[in-house]
Design a protein around this motif. Structure first.
Motif, PDB file in Angstrom:
ATOM      1  N   TRP A 122       1.314  -0.828  -0.184  1.00 41.55           N
ATOM      2  CA  TRP A 122      -0.020   0.015  -0.144  1.00 41.55           C
ATOM      3  C   TRP A 122       0.537   1.689   0.002  1.00 41.55           C
ATOM      4  O   TRP A 122       0.304   2.906   0.019  1.00 41.55           O
ATOM      5  N   GLU A 149     -13.203  -2.253   3.013  1.00 40.94           N
ATOM      6  CA  GLU A 149     -13.725  -1.066   3.389  1.00 40.94           C
ATOM      7  C   GLU A 149     -12.880  -0.163   3.712  1.00 40.94           C
ATOM      8  O   GLU A 149     -13.379   1.256   3.381  1.00 40.94           O
ATOM      9  N   GLU A 150     -12.537  -0.836   4.170  1.00 43.61           N
ATOM     10  CA  GLU A 150     -10.896   0.858   4.605  1.00 43.61           C
ATOM     11  C   GLU A 150      -9.310  -0.530   4.768  1.00 43.61           C
ATOM     12  O   GLU A 150      -9.328  -1.572   5.466  1.00 43.61           O
ATOM     13  N   TYR A 151      -8.066   0.464   4.486  1.00 45.98           N
ATOM     14  CA  TYR A 151      -6.807  -0.507   4.889  1.00 45.98           C
ATOM     15  C   TYR A 151      -6.331  -0.462   6.258  1.00 45.98           C
ATOM     16  O   TYR A 151      -7.016   0.974   6.895  1.00 45.98           O
ATOM     17  N   GLY A 204      -8.174  -6.769  -5.810  1.00 43.97           N
ATOM     18  CA  GLY A 204      -8.759  -6.922  -4.825  1.00 43.97           C
ATOM     19  C   GLY A 204      -8.876  -6.318  -3.037  1.00 43.97           C
ATOM     20  O   GLY A 204     -10.033  -6.019  -2.717  1.00 43.97           O
ATOM     21  N   TRP A 205      -8.074  -4.899  -3.364  1.00 45.67           N
ATOM     22  CA  TRP A 205      -7.993  -3.877  -2.285  1.00 45.67           C
ATOM     23  C   TRP A 205      -9.168  -3.200  -2.358  1.00 45.67           C
ATOM     24  O   TRP A 205      -9.857  -3.041  -1.375  1.00 45.67           O
ATOM     25  N   ARG A 206     -10.131  -2.804  -3.768  1.00 44.62           N
ATOM     26  CA  ARG A 206     -11.328  -2.216  -3.945  1.00 44.62           C
ATOM     27  C   ARG A 206     -12.218  -3.117  -3.099  1.00 44.62           C
ATOM     28  O   ARG A 206     -13.178  -1.866  -2.744  1.00 44.62           O
ATOM     29  N   ASP A 207     -12.489  -4.281  -2.803  1.00 41.84           N
ATOM     30  CA  ASP A 207     -13.403  -4.478  -2.238  1.00 41.84           C
ATOM     31  C   ASP A 207     -13.632  -4.465  -0.560  1.00 41.84           C
ATOM     32  O   ASP A 207     -14.614  -4.176  -0.126  1.00 41.84           O
ATOM     33  N   HIS A 215      -8.189  11.013   6.196  1.00 40.90           N
ATOM     34  CA  HIS A 215      -9.071   9.970   4.914  1.00 40.90           C
ATOM     35  C   HIS A 215     -10.857  10.246   4.740  1.00 40.90           C
ATOM     36  O   HIS A 215     -11.480   9.478   5.769  1.00 40.90           O
ATOM     37  N   SER A 226       2.325  -1.342  -4.546  1.00 42.90           N
ATOM     38  CA  SER A 226       0.351  -1.134  -4.733  1.00 42.90           C
ATOM     39  C   SER A 226       0.099  -2.323  -3.743  1.00 42.90           C
ATOM     40  O   SER A 226       0.596  -3.425  -3.289  1.00 42.90           O
TER      41      SER A 226
END
Lengths: 127, 291
Positions: free
Chosen positions: B74, B88-90, B83-86, B158, B79
């Motif tokens: 991240w 909710e948050e990091y 699937g990071w878009r799925d 954020h 990167s």
């Protein structure tokens, strides 16, 4: 000192440009004395000393006199070297709708630091 | 005059390491320079390996140490996994952070690396010393404390109506000490300005909540894994007192408080920092030779 804020900020073309999207009012409380500061497109349009009967402001920064004195020293000591250092030590309270403050953090840090005495060198702590 | 006259490559090599971490395929960016004892460098929350540019370029260090720095997933040029878009948050947890570091260290087959981390990196090396004392030759914690109480609302870091790069750098700008040059100050802040949305905030979940090691810190055995703590005096996030408190609870830990410096010693004042780091590296080198 705070009386100089308007002149100091407005004379700093780079700072005014950085704040070109900032139009707001905020309260600066130094010990028992409140100051109402109006900002218009990055320029300080007025600085008014209280007390006030019905002051309107968006956010307020409140701290004891000695905290501000330490912050406005030419070479601030550890713990006084930034607004967030004062917040971390629980001596400064940030209140109200702080969105304009947080969205323009570099601008407001430099506005508040501009009260520091002018130095021959570039400011040691460029808050 | 041709611009080629002043052009030169640094001795730093950057490569991408493909490996499985946390059950997913990752492409991790790794920089290294030098030969000798592996010195595994861990950057601060919301930043990347560029913080260690001076260490990687210091010939006195790289003649005895293989300096390695990698961008956490991240961060920087590593990167997020597919699937990071799925998500909710990091959010960085202690478990994941330890697993990532061990994964990279094992993938590189490092022999008794010295782990040196700053801020979140300074905290996690305490976890490493506790949980993996025989894997590491020593740990060096920069701006390391056992815990930091939240002191501002990290939601501001954020949200779409506040520029993430501006606010993340704005929040940390005061943590830099007066010994920093303007060039190094703004280089350090630029790294923060380039962080992905929510990444700094996600790292702070480890720093302020999940990574609290107060209850376990006294169990660190410095006879198995020596602990060195170095902190800048102007840091109000992990203050010198926080570091001294941590050190007082780790038997055998060595502490240095660095005058004039803040939260990012290796990046904000590399020259001053290396003056403090050099004797630590010298001591570790002597220990290793006697091993």
């Amino acid at each position: 000192m705070i009386e100089n804020l308007q002149e100091r900020v407005n004379a700093d073309a780079r700072l005014v440009r950085r704040g070109r999207f900032v139009t707001t009012s905020f309260l600066l409380e130094v010990g028992d004395t409140p100051w109402l500061i109006n900002v218009s497109e990055g320029r300080i349009s007025s600085v008014t000393k209280g007390p006030f009967v019905m002051a309107r402001w968006t956010f307020a920064l409140r701290a004891p006199q000695d905290a501000w004195d330490g912050f406005w020293a030419q070479q601030p000591q550890p713990g006084f070297n930034d607004i967030f250092a004062l917040i971390r030590r629980r001596v400064l309270r940030l209140e109200g709708d702080m969105h304009p403050f947080m969205a323009n953090l570099f601008y407001f840090k430099d506005v508040l630091a501009s009260i520091r005495p002018a130095s021959n060198n570039s400011p040691a702590v460029h808050a | 005059m041709s611009s080629a006259v002043n052009a030169s490559f640094e001795p730093v090599i950057g490569r991408y390491l493909n490996l499985d971490l946390l059950g997913k395929r990752h492409r991790v960016y790794v920089e290294e320079a030098g030969q000798g004892i592996p010195l595994l460098c861990l950057h601060t929350a919301g930043s990347d390996t560029r913080q260690f540019r001076a260490i990687l370029n210091n010939a006195d260090i790289t003649k005895n140490y293989r300096v390695i720095a990698f961008d956490l997933p991240w961060h920087g040029k590593s990167s997020p996994p597919a699937g990071w878009r799925d998500l909710e948050e990091y959010r960085l947890t202690s478990r994941d952070y330890v697993d990532i570091i061990m994964g990279v260290s094992e993938a590189l087959q490092l022999d008794k690396p010295v782990a040196m981390g700053c801020s979140i990196g300074g905290r996690i090396v305490l976890h490493l010393a506790l949980e993996h004392p025989d894997h590491f030759g020593a740990v060096i914690g920069l701006q390391a404390g056992a815990h930091v109480d939240p002191y501002y609302d990290t939601q501001w870091l954020h949200r779409p109506d506040v520029h993430g790069g501006e606010v993340c750098a704005g929040v940390v700008s005061g943590l830099i000490g007066p010994s920093a040059t303007e060039e190094n100050r703004w280089e350090t802040l630029w790294h923060y300005m380039q962080g992905g949305p929510g990444v700094f905030k996600g790292d702070l979940y480890f720093y302020k909540i999940d990574g609290d090691i107060r209850e376990r810190i006294a169990a660190i055995d410095t006879t198995r894994c020596p602990v060195y703590l170095l902190s800048g005096e102007y840091d109000y996030s992990c203050s010198p007192q926080d570091t001294l408190d941590a050190a007082s609870r780790i038997k055998g830990a060595q502490v240095t408080i660095m005058q004039g410096m803040g939260h990012f010693p290796m990046s904000e004042d590399p020259t001053g920092f290396i003056d403090h780091l050099a004797p630590v590296l010298e001591e570790i080198l002597k220990m290793r030779k006697g091993r």
